[in-house]
Design an enzyme around this catalytic site. Structure first.
Site, mmCIF file in Angstrom:
data_model
loop_
_atom_site.group_PDB
_atom_site.id
_atom_site.type_symbol
_atom_site.label_atom_id
_atom_site.label_comp_id
_atom_site.label_asym_id
_atom_site.label_seq_id
_atom_site.Cartn_x
_atom_site.Cartn_y
_atom_site.Cartn_z
ATOM 1 N N GLY A 153 4.771 49.902 78.066
ATOM 2 C CA GLY A 153 3.710 49.385 78.924
ATOM 3 C C GLY A 153 2.970 50.520 79.610
ATOM 4 N N GLN A 159 -2.418 54.628 85.931
ATOM 5 C CA GLN A 159 -1.681 55.762 85.358
ATOM 6 C C GLN A 159 -2.584 56.712 84.581
ATOM 7 O OE1 GLN A 159 1.533 53.046 83.729
ATOM 8 N NE2 GLN A 159 2.699 54.916 84.078
ATOM 9 N N CYS A 179 9.603 55.622 83.673
ATOM 10 C CA CYS A 179 8.149 55.508 83.803
ATOM 11 C C CYS A 179 7.493 56.810 83.371
ATOM 12 C CB CYS A 179 7.816 55.215 85.271
ATOM 13 S SG CYS A 179 6.060 55.082 85.599
ATOM 14 N N LEU A 180 6.404 56.701 82.602
ATOM 15 C CA LEU A 180 5.676 57.898 82.175
ATOM 16 C C LEU A 180 5.177 58.703 83.371
ATOM 17 C CD1 LEU A 180 3.465 56.391 79.325
ATOM 18 C CD2 LEU A 180 5.417 57.939 79.043
ATOM 19 N N HIS A 209 6.921 45.736 86.300
ATOM 20 C CA HIS A 209 6.812 47.190 86.506
ATOM 21 C C HIS A 209 5.337 47.605 86.518
ATOM 22 C CE1 HIS A 209 8.201 51.477 85.456
ATOM 23 N NE2 HIS A 209 6.910 51.522 85.248
ATOM 24 N N GLU A 210 4.561 47.086 85.560
ATOM 25 C CA GLU A 210 3.145 47.461 85.478
ATOM 26 C C GLU A 210 2.340 46.842 86.623
ATOM 27 O OE1 GLU A 210 2.645 49.853 83.619
ATOM 28 O OE2 GLU A 210 4.374 49.656 82.299
ATOM 29 N N HIS A 268 2.455 49.000 89.543
ATOM 30 C CA HIS A 268 1.490 50.114 89.497
ATOM 31 C C HIS A 268 0.136 49.693 90.077
ATOM 32 C CE1 HIS A 268 3.554 53.358 87.426
ATOM 33 N NE2 HIS A 268 3.927 52.566 86.431
HETATM 34 ZN ZN ZN Z 1 5.433 52.987 85.104
#
Ligand code: ZN
Length: 167
Positions: free
Chosen positions: A46, A51, A91-92, A133-134, A137
């Site tokens: 995702g 991000q 997470c990236l 999670h997204e 963000h």
């Molecule tokens: Zn993330």
């Protein structure tokens, strides 16, 4: 379109509440393409617009093993959550950290798709975890915010171990 650079914590742009999408135009189509290109350039399941430095309420996911089933959620609203569980996340934007947090593993969400059509979906297990999670963000939250304060301090103090496996 393009694979975009991913912002990394503590970049303040990851801490903004993102604004809703109002126009389903070429800019939005380009943003969605960039998000998908960036998602597919790596192994994450995702990715959210903030991000890649765009503070808008757009997220993409693909949990298929063939990586050929993109899901796009625009202006998502979490209508319900259920069944808290301990889940391991990474997470990236928080490279090298993976940690177990408590999160609902069932959710009901309402969103617009990339054409502006209203969609409602019930998500379970990893799909629910990824969506939530997204959505975090989009609110300027990172998964590490769900850790106890002592654990967050320890992460900062230790620095970042290797090997991201991202969501
Ligand atoms: Zn993330």
């Amino acid at each position: 379109m393009a694979v975009r650079e991913i912002l990394v914590d503590p970049d303040p742009r990851l801490r903004q509440r993102c604004a809703p999408i109002e126009a389903f135009d070429a800019d939005l189509a380009g943003l969605v393409e960039d998000l998908l290109d960036t998602l597919y350039a790596g192994t994450a399941i995702g990715l959210s617009a903030p991000q890649i430095g765009v503070p808008r309420r757009v997220l993409v996911m693909d949990l298929s093993s063939a990586r050929d089933t993109p899901e796009v959620f625009i202006n998502p609203e979490v209508l319900a959550v259920d069944r808290l569980a301990r889940v391991e996340e990474s997470c990236l934007s928080v490279p090298g950290v993976s940690a177990t947090i408590v999160r609902p593993i069932r959710t009901k969400v309402r969103a617009l798709d990339r054409h502006g059509e209203l969609v409602e979906a019930k998500l379970e297990d990893l799909r629910a975890v990824c969506l939530l999670h997204e959505v975090d963000h989009l609110e300027g939250r990172l998964f590490t915010d769900h850790l106890p304060a002592w654990r967050r301090l320890l992460l900062r103090w230790r620095g970042r171990p290797a090997a991201p496996r991202a969501a």
